[in-house]
Design a protein around this motif. Structure first.
Motif, PDB file in Angstrom:
ATOM      1  N   GLN A   1       0.879  -1.175   0.000  1.00 55.99           N
ATOM      2  CA  GLN A   1       0.000   0.000   0.000  1.00 55.99           C
ATOM      3  C   GLN A   1       0.915   1.223   0.000  1.00 55.99           C
ATOM      4  O   GLN A   1       2.132   1.086   0.142  1.00 55.99           O
ATOM      5  CB  GLN A   1      -0.998  -0.063   1.158  1.00 55.99           C
TER       6      GLN A   1
ATOM      7  N   ASP B   1       1.758  -4.772   4.911  1.00 53.47           N
ATOM      8  CA  ASP B   1       0.761  -4.217   5.814  1.00 53.47           C
ATOM      9  C   ASP B   1       0.372  -5.324   6.783  1.00 53.47           C
ATOM     10  O   ASP B   1       0.168  -6.472   6.375  1.00 53.47           O
ATOM     11  CB  ASP B   1      -0.470  -3.734   5.041  1.00 53.47           C
ATOM     12  N   SER B   2       0.260  -4.977   8.048  1.00 54.83           N
ATOM     13  CA  SER B   2       0.056  -6.018   9.061  1.00 54.83           C
ATOM     14  C   SER B   2      -1.293  -6.728   8.930  1.00 54.83           C
ATOM     15  O   SER B   2      -1.468  -7.821   9.456  1.00 54.83           O
ATOM     16  CB  SER B   2       0.193  -5.421  10.455  1.00 54.83           C
ATOM     17  N   HIS B   3      -2.254  -6.096   8.232  1.00 51.16           N
ATOM     18  CA  HIS B   3      -3.566  -6.749   8.106  1.00 51.16           C
ATOM     19  C   HIS B   3      -3.712  -7.597   6.849  1.00 51.16           C
ATOM     20  O   HIS B   3      -4.832  -8.026   6.512  1.00 51.16           O
ATOM     21  CB  HIS B   3      -4.693  -5.719   8.244  1.00 51.16           C
TER      22      HIS B   3
ATOM     23  N   ARG C   1      -7.743  -0.912  15.456  1.00 50.70           N
ATOM     24  CA  ARG C   1      -6.730  -0.416  16.398  1.00 50.70           C
ATOM     25  C   ARG C   1      -7.230   0.854  17.069  1.00 50.70           C
ATOM     26  O   ARG C   1      -7.815   1.710  16.410  1.00 50.70           O
ATOM     27  CB  ARG C   1      -5.414  -0.100  15.668  1.00 50.70           C
TER      28      ARG C   1
ATOM     29  N   HIS D   1      -4.029   4.489   1.664  1.00 49.60           N
ATOM     30  CA  HIS D   1      -3.810   5.142   2.961  1.00 49.60           C
ATOM     31  C   HIS D   1      -3.729   6.661   2.833  1.00 49.60           C
ATOM     32  O   HIS D   1      -4.461   7.395   3.485  1.00 49.60           O
ATOM     33  CB  HIS D   1      -2.496   4.646   3.591  1.00 49.60           C
TER      34      HIS D   1
ATOM     35  N   ARG E   1       6.208   9.588   4.596  1.00 46.47           N
ATOM     36  CA  ARG E   1       6.681   8.220   4.768  1.00 46.47           C
ATOM     37  C   ARG E   1       7.937   7.915   3.928  1.00 46.47           C
ATOM     38  O   ARG E   1       8.554   6.895   4.091  1.00 46.47           O
ATOM     39  CB  ARG E   1       5.573   7.237   4.430  1.00 46.47           C
TER      40      ARG E   1
ATOM     41  N   ILE F   1      -6.460   5.479   9.993  1.00 49.30           N
ATOM     42  CA  ILE F   1      -5.048   5.840  10.194  1.00 49.30           C
ATOM     43  C   ILE F   1      -4.919   7.359  10.395  1.00 49.30           C
ATOM     44  O   ILE F   1      -3.871   7.959  10.171  1.00 49.30           O
ATOM     45  CB  ILE F   1      -4.169   5.267   9.044  1.00 49.30           C
TER      46      ILE F   1
ATOM     47  N   SER G   1       1.565  -2.008  13.560  1.00 52.80           N
ATOM     48  CA  SER G   1       1.796  -1.899  12.116  1.00 52.80           C
ATOM     49  C   SER G   1       3.078  -2.590  11.655  1.00 52.80           C
ATOM     50  O   SER G   1       3.995  -2.843  12.431  1.00 52.80           O
ATOM     51  CB  SER G   1       1.862  -0.412  11.786  1.00 52.80           C
ATOM     52  N   SER G   2       3.128  -2.835  10.342  1.00 52.84           N
ATOM     53  CA  SER G   2       4.323  -3.425   9.730  1.00 52.84           C
ATOM     54  C   SER G   2       5.316  -2.341   9.331  1.00 52.84           C
ATOM     55  O   SER G   2       6.349  -2.645   8.771  1.00 52.84           O
ATOM     56  CB  SER G   2       3.902  -4.178   8.470  1.00 52.84           C
ATOM     57  N   ARG G   3       4.983  -1.071   9.604  1.00 48.95           N
ATOM     58  CA  ARG G   3       5.812   0.014   9.049  1.00 48.95           C
ATOM     59  C   ARG G   3       7.273  -0.133   9.454  1.00 48.95           C
ATOM     60  O   ARG G   3       7.621  -0.154  10.625  1.00 48.95           O
ATOM     61  CB  ARG G   3       5.236   1.388   9.449  1.00 48.95           C
TER      62      ARG G   3
ATOM     63  N   ARG H   1      -3.773   7.682  17.555  1.00 49.39           N
ATOM     64  CA  ARG H   1      -3.916   7.193  16.175  1.00 49.39           C
ATOM     65  C   ARG H   1      -5.030   7.914  15.403  1.00 49.39           C
ATOM     66  O   ARG H   1      -4.975   8.018  14.177  1.00 49.39           O
ATOM     67  CB  ARG H   1      -4.161   5.681  16.216  1.00 49.39           C
TER      68      ARG H   1
ATOM     69  N   SER I   1       1.524   3.797   2.066  1.00 51.91           N
ATOM     70  CA  SER I   1       2.309   4.355   3.174  1.00 51.91           C
ATOM     71  C   SER I   1       3.541   3.506   3.483  1.00 51.91           C
ATOM     72  O   SER I   1       4.483   3.982   4.095  1.00 51.91           O
ATOM     73  CB  SER I   1       1.445   4.570   4.421  1.00 51.91           C
ATOM     74  N   THR I   2       3.536   2.250   3.084  1.00 54.72           N
ATOM     75  CA  THR I   2       4.759   1.452   3.206  1.00 54.72           C
ATOM     76  C   THR I   2       5.386   1.238   1.825  1.00 54.72           C
ATOM     77  O   THR I   2       6.531   0.840   1.711  1.00 54.72           O
ATOM     78  CB  THR I   2       4.472   0.065   3.818  1.00 54.72           C
TER      79      THR I   2
HETATM   80  C1  MIC Z   1      -1.969   0.354  10.185  1.00 52.53           C
HETATM   81  O1  MIC Z   1      -3.106  -0.070  10.200  1.00 52.53           O
HETATM   82  O2  MIC Z   1      -1.334   0.654  11.207  1.00 52.53           O
HETATM   83  C2  MIC Z   1      -1.290   0.537   8.836  1.00 52.53           C
HETATM   84  C3  MIC Z   1      -1.193   1.989   8.595  1.00 52.53           C
HETATM   85  O3  MIC Z   1      -2.098  -0.012   7.833  1.00 52.53           O
HETATM   86  C4  MIC Z   1       0.043  -0.156   8.888  1.00 52.53           C
HETATM   87  C5  MIC Z   1       0.906   0.134   7.743  1.00 52.53           C
HETATM   88  C6  MIC Z   1       1.603   1.438   7.856  1.00 52.53           C
HETATM   89  O4  MIC Z   1       2.015   1.818   8.932  1.00 52.53           O
HETATM   90  O5  MIC Z   1       1.744   2.076   6.826  1.00 52.53           O
HETATM   91  C7  MIC Z   1      -0.025  -1.674   9.071  1.00 52.53           C
HETATM   92  O6  MIC Z   1      -0.987  -2.172   9.583  1.00 52.53           O
HETATM   93  O7  MIC Z   1       0.951  -2.367   8.754  1.00 52.53           O
END
Ligand code: MIC
Ligand code: SF4
Length: 642
Positions: A35, A119-121, A379, A65, A494, A361, A534-536, A384, A37-38
């Protein structure tokens, strides 16, 4: 002994290593997603790997995002990602097309496939029987460039579902209940595998909701078997041919089991500021709400929005409430505009946003100071929403919609509404938002387009002995939103780590960057589950940029731990958790012989201020050791042959 479904998929994709829990294996990745943002960082890293075309069957680049364009930055980032997609043969999903996980579920997820997403989801695809894993952008770049991904073989947690879900409860209530029982670290090291006769009462998008929030459990991923509901969903998306029957062997073995009777599930919330703060709505008392937000990759499906429409039909939003709705995808938006549900939202007084992550987000719709906001999201970390002192509750779309009408957090049973809408619809998969890869490589762009918002990323250094100060002593549960806060003001940066570093840990302390500058970097001390959320990768790149050499914690969240290693910041754990209390902020510490000790994974931290020695450990695979010694994954992965 038979195999669980997750193990079967891992086995069919195994490239290297043995399927023994705890051991590291390499698996073939069929599909990837990024996506925006990453994605900017991931595509800069992909460029650094010097390839011509992605090695996956299918790679997707979503823009979902950063879609508020209050300056040129986000649009510039979109342009860069679009050009990278063109250059490397990736499908590009334009802004407005929808949230990556929802669109992926509708159009690309395949039972039995592997998907790696930045992305973590990403595990949302598990609802369809896909093994879908979230990872840092660099890992996804490597999967695109080389077609593989390394993962520690997880243990399997069987979630045995009995009974059927009552009409007033949503799959969200199921996963909130599981989070309440297992906590935000309860799934760490596991794949959550759902089975049992209760599965059939859950629609495909219910299953996707549950898998989506498996990320909040810290699980590697979550997965459901496939059945008639899977087939019907694929059929409704005009791709019934993708259906295959998948399930665990009847004699499969599991490492843990939890039994859940769906018929006992009740409408619930997660209270501020963590998703595991479970409480039944009926036990809450009357909490007045200021804002209600419905959407996100967890609960913005067609079915969810139709339930919301039934609740809002012939009703209006409470005068003191702002209700905002963001449909998950253009496909869904098209459907609800055709069948009248969109008109119902508007008649009720809702604010309807374009399809995307939006307020989830903090991209707009920040609530007023001190507001109570109830959201169908996943979340509720502090800050946030974009408003630092807002109190965010997570709940089902039904609970959210009923609360919007009543003006306080209300149980869906408090009003009557129709739950029997037509579920067997056929979707026109919206194609207008896609730009498909150009097959003829000679017709692709030769250079990516980098606006001035795209800055280079900091490069990792080879691991060496540390003699530094404890820059910050953090508590338990530090999230990636703490390390690298994200909201409408910061998300446009980002691809500008230097700028983002000004805001590191500002949800906790105001001077993290100043401390790092004053002392030339140092180490971070932390409690349990450091880096959850997040996976960021930015949550590792910012500390790297500020000179952080190690994080010493009681435990780490999976994706963030890998992101630290990939950027050659060593994640060290206390052998004895009581030692955490013996070290103070600003203590001078030394970790010598680090390159030698990495082999056994045992280290000594000398606290020079207190004159004590503390034992640390790091359970690293051979590959992870080499990455740390070599100075990061990028260097390591370039020439790697399996
Ligand atoms: C989130 O839900 O925190 C995000 C934004 O989708 C992140 C990815 C990010 O930080 O860009 C995620 O879930 O990995
Ligand atoms: Fe987007 Fe929110 Fe889902 Fe993250 S959790 S992908 S921000 S909708």
């Amino acid at each position: 002994m038979g195999l669980s479904l997750a193990m079967k998929i891992l086995k069919s994709h195994l490239l290297k290593g043995e399927l023994i829990p705890g051991q590291e294996i390499a698996i073939r990745i069929d599909q990837t997603l990024t996506q925006d943002s990453t994605g900017t960082m991931a595509y800069l890293q992909l460029e650094a790997m010097d390839i011509e075309n992605v090695q996956t069957r299918n790679s997707l680049a979503y823009i979902d995002h950063n879609i508020l364009q209050q300056g040129f930055e986000n649009a510039d980032d979109h342009e860069f990602i679009k050009s990278a997609a063109n250059k490397y043969g990736i499908t590009f999903s334009k802004p407005g097309g929808g949230i990556c996980h929802q669109v992926n579920l509708e159009q690309f997820a395949k039972p039995g496939d592997t998907l790696l997403g930045s992305d973590s989801h990403t595990p949302t695809g598990g609802g369809l029987g896909e093994l879908a894993i979230g990872a840092g952008g660099l890992e996804v770049a490597v999967a695109m460039a080389r077609g593989f991904y390394f993962v520690k073989v997880p243990k399997i947690y069987r979630v045995n579902l009995k009974g059927s879900l009552p009409s007033y409860a949503n799959a969200k209530d199921v996963i909130l209940y599981i989070l309440g029982r297992l906590s935000v670290k309860g799934g760490t090291g596991y794949i959550m595998e759902y089975s049992g006769e209760g599965v059939k009462s859950l629609s495909l998008t219910d299953r996707a909701t549950i898998c989506n929030m498996g990320a909040e459990l810290g699980a590697t991923t979550s997965i459901f078997p496939t059945d008639e509901n899977t087939r019907m969903y694929l059929k409704s998306q005009n791709r019934e041919d993708d259906y295959i029957k998948l399930e665990a062997d009847p004699d499969a073995s599991y490492d843990e089991t939890i039994d859940i009777d769906l018929s006992e599930i009740e409408p619930a919330v997660a209270r501020p500021h963590y998703p595991d703060q479970y409480m039944k709505v009926s036990d809450l008392g009357k909490i007045k709400v200021d804002q209600v937000a419905i959407g996100s990759c967890t609960n913005s499906s067609y079915e969810d929005l139709m339930k919301v429409a039934s609740i809002l039909k012939d009703r209006t939003v409470h005068p003191d409430v702002s209700l905002v709705i963001s449909p998950g995808s253009a496909t869904i938006l098209e459907k609800i505009s055709e069948n009248g549900a969109l008109a119902t939202f508007i008649k009720a007084g809702a604010r309807v946003l374009e399809s995307g992550c939006g307020p989830c987000i903090g991209m707009g719709q920040a609530p007023k100071a001190g507001a109570i906001s109830i959201r169908s999201f996943n979340r509720n970390f502090k800050g946030r929403s974009g408003t630092m002192d807002a109190q965010i509750y997570l709940a089902s779309p039904e609970t959210c919609a009923v609360s919007a009408v009543m003006g306080y957090i209300a149980d869906p049973r408090e009003i009557s509404y129709e739950t029997d809408f037509d579920k067997n619809v056929s979707f026109n998969q919206s194609q207008a938002y896609f730009i498909k890869p150009i097959e003829d490589r000679s017709k692709r762009v030769k250079e990516t387009i980098k606006g001035k918002n795209i800055k280079d990323f900091p490069k990792a250094e080879k691991l060496k002995d540390i003699e530094k100060k404890v820059i910050y002593k953090a508590g338990d549960g530090i999230t990636t939103d703490d390390i690298c806060p994200s909201n409408a003001k910061l998300l446009p940066f980002r691809s500008n780590i230097a700028y983002l570093s000004d805001f590191a840990f500002t949800t906790k302390i105001s001077d993290f960057k100043e401390r790092c500058e004053k002392y030339g970097g140092g180490i971070i001390l932390a409690g349990e589950n450091y880096g959850q959320g997040s996976s960021r990768e930015h949550a590792a790149l910012i500390p790297l940029y500020l000179g952080i050499k190690a994080v010493v914690a009681k435990s780490f969240a999976r994706i963030h731990r890998s992101n630290l290693i990939n950027n050659a910041i060593i994640p060290l754990e206390f052998v004895d958790h009581n030692d955490y209390g013996k070290i103070d902020e600003y203590d001078d510490i030394r970790i010598s012989n680090i390159r030698e000790d990495i082999d056994k994974g045992e280290f000594i931290l000398e606290d020079l201020t207190k004159d004590i020695r503390i034992r640390l450990k790091a359970d690293l695979s051979e590959r992870e050791k080499e990455i740390l010694l070599e100075g990061g994954y990028l260097n390591y992965a370039k020439g790697l042959e399996l």
